[in-house]
Design an enzyme around this catalytic site. Structure first.
Site, PDB file in Angstrom:
ATOM      1  N   HIS A  35      33.555  47.216 -53.369  1.00  0.00           N
ATOM      2  CA  HIS A  35      33.486  45.847 -52.822  1.00  0.00           C
ATOM      3  C   HIS A  35      32.271  45.076 -53.342  1.00  0.00           C
ATOM      4  O   HIS A  35      32.159  43.878 -53.080  1.00  0.00           O
ATOM      5  CB  HIS A  35      33.456  45.871 -51.292  1.00  0.00           C
ATOM      6  CG  HIS A  35      34.694  46.424 -50.659  1.00  0.00           C
ATOM      7  ND1 HIS A  35      35.933  45.844 -50.847  1.00  0.00           N
ATOM      8  CD2 HIS A  35      34.899  47.504 -49.864  1.00  0.00           C
ATOM      9  CE1 HIS A  35      36.841  46.554 -50.176  1.00  0.00           C
ATOM     10  NE2 HIS A  35      36.248  47.570 -49.578  1.00  0.00           N
ATOM     11  N   ASP A  67      41.801  53.125 -53.276  1.00  0.00           N
ATOM     12  CA  ASP A  67      41.282  52.928 -51.914  1.00  0.00           C
ATOM     13  C   ASP A  67      42.246  52.027 -51.134  1.00  0.00           C
ATOM     14  O   ASP A  67      42.938  51.189 -51.722  1.00  0.00           O
ATOM     15  CB  ASP A  67      39.893  52.277 -52.001  1.00  0.00           C
ATOM     16  CG  ASP A  67      39.171  52.192 -50.665  1.00  0.00           C
ATOM     17  OD1 ASP A  67      38.318  53.061 -50.409  1.00  0.00           O
ATOM     18  OD2 ASP A  67      39.458  51.257 -49.875  1.00  0.00           O
ATOM     19  N   HIS A  71      41.541  49.549 -49.291  1.00  0.00           N
ATOM     20  CA  HIS A  71      41.113  48.151 -49.379  1.00  0.00           C
ATOM     21  C   HIS A  71      41.076  47.693 -50.830  1.00  0.00           C
ATOM     22  O   HIS A  71      40.728  48.465 -51.722  1.00  0.00           O
ATOM     23  CB  HIS A  71      39.717  47.990 -48.772  1.00  0.00           C
ATOM     24  CG  HIS A  71      39.597  48.511 -47.372  1.00  0.00           C
ATOM     25  ND1 HIS A  71      39.188  49.807 -47.089  1.00  0.00           N
ATOM     26  CD2 HIS A  71      39.865  47.925 -46.183  1.00  0.00           C
ATOM     27  CE1 HIS A  71      39.187  49.981 -45.767  1.00  0.00           C
ATOM     28  NE2 HIS A  71      39.595  48.860 -45.198  1.00  0.00           N
ATOM     29  N   ASP A 127      41.079  56.512 -47.631  1.00  0.00           N
ATOM     30  CA  ASP A 127      41.351  55.821 -46.358  1.00  0.00           C
ATOM     31  C   ASP A 127      42.804  55.343 -46.292  1.00  0.00           C
ATOM     32  O   ASP A 127      43.197  54.675 -45.332  1.00  0.00           O
ATOM     33  CB  ASP A 127      40.361  54.666 -46.113  1.00  0.00           C
ATOM     34  CG  ASP A 127      40.051  53.835 -47.336  1.00  0.00           C
ATOM     35  OD1 ASP A 127      40.720  54.008 -48.379  1.00  0.00           O
ATOM     36  OD2 ASP A 127      39.140  52.985 -47.251  1.00  0.00           O
TER      37      ASP A 127
HETATM   38  N1  Q9C Z   1      32.771  44.868 -39.816  1.00  0.00           N
HETATM   39  C1  Q9C Z   1      35.511  50.843 -48.148  1.00  0.00           C
HETATM   40  O1  Q9C Z   1      36.482  51.500 -47.796  1.00  0.00           O
HETATM   41  N2  Q9C Z   1      35.804  46.528 -42.466  1.00  0.00           N
HETATM   42  N3  Q9C Z   1      35.082  49.780 -47.469  1.00  0.00           N
HETATM   43  C2  Q9C Z   1      35.687  45.247 -41.954  1.00  0.00           C
HETATM   44  C3  Q9C Z   1      33.605  44.520 -40.905  1.00  0.00           C
HETATM   45  C4  Q9C Z   1      35.292  46.641 -43.775  1.00  0.00           C
HETATM   46  C5  Q9C Z   1      35.782  49.357 -46.288  1.00  0.00           C
HETATM   47  C6  Q9C Z   1      34.887  45.262 -40.736  1.00  0.00           C
HETATM   48  C7  Q9C Z   1      36.034  47.705 -44.515  1.00  0.00           C
HETATM   49  C8  Q9C Z   1      35.321  48.049 -45.795  1.00  0.00           C
HETATM   50  C9  Q9C Z   1      34.713  51.257 -49.331  1.00  0.00           C
HETATM   51 ZN    ZN Z   2      38.460  51.356 -48.264  1.00  0.00          ZN
END
Ligand code: Q9C
Ligand code: ZN
Length: 341
Positions: free
Chosen positions: A159, A195, A197, A284
């Site tokens: 990200h 991943d 996301h 994930d």
């Molecule tokens: N508090 C990876 O899997 N979640 N990142 C949103 C914000 C963010 C995941 C909640 C998810 C990021 C590397």
């Molecule tokens: Zn992720």
């Protein structure tokens, strides 16, 4: 398969992230690396430390110098005012606002980040640098003709963009590794991001370039984080036109639908003539993951490793997401199946 791992990841230990209206203990915590190591140790694979002398040139080519100095210095400035708390943004620039780096620490945090889920702690910079050394050491092993190597990186990276953090990521480990392959003289390098996301940081870094093909299978951003990037019509721009491929998939996606798109992605990687593959390995996508919405099962991860191996391309696996205790089992299944294929 060799794993490269540094225990310095522990220095990044965020207390809380802002999630759906309240502060919440961080999902991305040091324990995750222990979970992953358990999976690796059960297979008796070799674990190596990163080479402290590895060249950081690819890091400086991927990230803007001012962003890297922000990461290096912001916590010290923050802690003078808020010694008890992690540094986190609460205001960001939007349409009609200036794109400038303000003097204020709050302004800087907003300028160099895009969410409130990514706290910066006393050790975030050291841990991020250790992750970069980890991935670059693993990249050198692949360059020296290893068929597959695993970089157990934490914090994750996909990200993070050229000048922003977010999604628990600070330095884009996979992008840095792809750049390192190019610096070693290779062409037609590719990143395959599995991943849950969308890897918005990696996409944005390579979006106008044809020397790194970026392919990602992920949750449809219309319904899942990061919401603002990862749609199917994002195919690259300028010289990069055609070198970005997104497969947004609906919530609940299981192996049957997932594997159909994966086979398409592999066909694109073959047609490109991929010479070196970087896999942004988030697990994930598993049904067990507490913050994600796909339905992959344990055995599907072995299929995943087997299919990636069918490309017959030297491959660097880079750890991304996965937030449940069995994360190491899933990673080990991918890697073992890759090795055996
Ligand atoms: N508090 C990876 O899997 N979640 N990142 C949103 C914000 C963010 C995941 C909640 C998810 C990021 C590397
Ligand atoms: Zn992720």
């Amino acid at each position: 398969m060799i794993t490269v791992y540094s225990e310095e990841h522990r220095l990044h230990d965020g207390r809380q992230e802002f999630h759906r209206g309240k502060m919440h203990p961080c999902f991305e915590r040091p324990e995750r690396a222990e979970w992953i190591l358990d999976g690796i140790r059960q297979r008796n694979w070799e674990i190596r430390e990163p080479d402290p002398q590895v060249s950081l040139q690819p890091l400086y080519r991927i990230h803007r110098p001012r962003y890297l100095s922000f990461l290096e210095t912001i916590y010290d400035q923050w802690s003078l005012v808020h010694p008890q708390d992690d540094a986190i943004a609460h205001v960001w620039s939007c349409r009609g606002h200036r794109q400038i780096e303000p003097e204020s620490i709050y302004g800087k945090l907003g300028y160099y980040s895009y969410d409130a889920g990514t706290p910066i702690t006393a050790g975030t910079w050291s841990a991020s640098l250790a992750a970069v050394r980890t991935v670059l050491t693993a990249q050198q092993l692949v360059h020296a003709e290893a068929r597959g190597v695993f970089a157990l990186t934490r914090p994750p990276g996909h990200h993070a963009g050229a000048d922003f953090c977010g999604g628990y990521c600070f330095c884009n480990n996979a992008a840095v590794a792809a750049e390192a392959f190019l610096l070693d003289g290779l062409e037609r390098v590719a990143v395959l991001d599995v991943d849950f996301h969308h890897g918005n940081g990696t996409q944005s870094i390579f979006y106008d370039r044809s020397d790194v093909l970026c392919i990602s299978l992920h949750a449809d951003p219309a319904e899942a984080y990061p919401y603002f990037l990862g749609y199917r019509d994002e195919t690259g721009t300028g010289p990069g036109a055609g070198f970005n491929v997104n497969y947004p998939l609906p919530t609940g996606t299981a192996w049957d639908a997932y594997s159909k798109h994966l086979l398409e992605a592999l066909a694109v990687l073959r047609a490109y003539g991929t010479t070196r593959l970087v896999v942004a390995l988030g697990v994930d996508t598993c049904q067990q993951d507490p913050i994600s919405g796909f339905s992959l099962r344990a055995d599907d991860f072995a299929r995943l490793g087997e299919l990636i191996a069918s490309l017959r391309v030297p491959t660097l696996f880079v750890m991304e997401g996965g937030y449940y205790p069995a994360v190491g089992q899933m990673v080990a299944k991918v890697l073992a199946a890759f090795d055996a294929a």
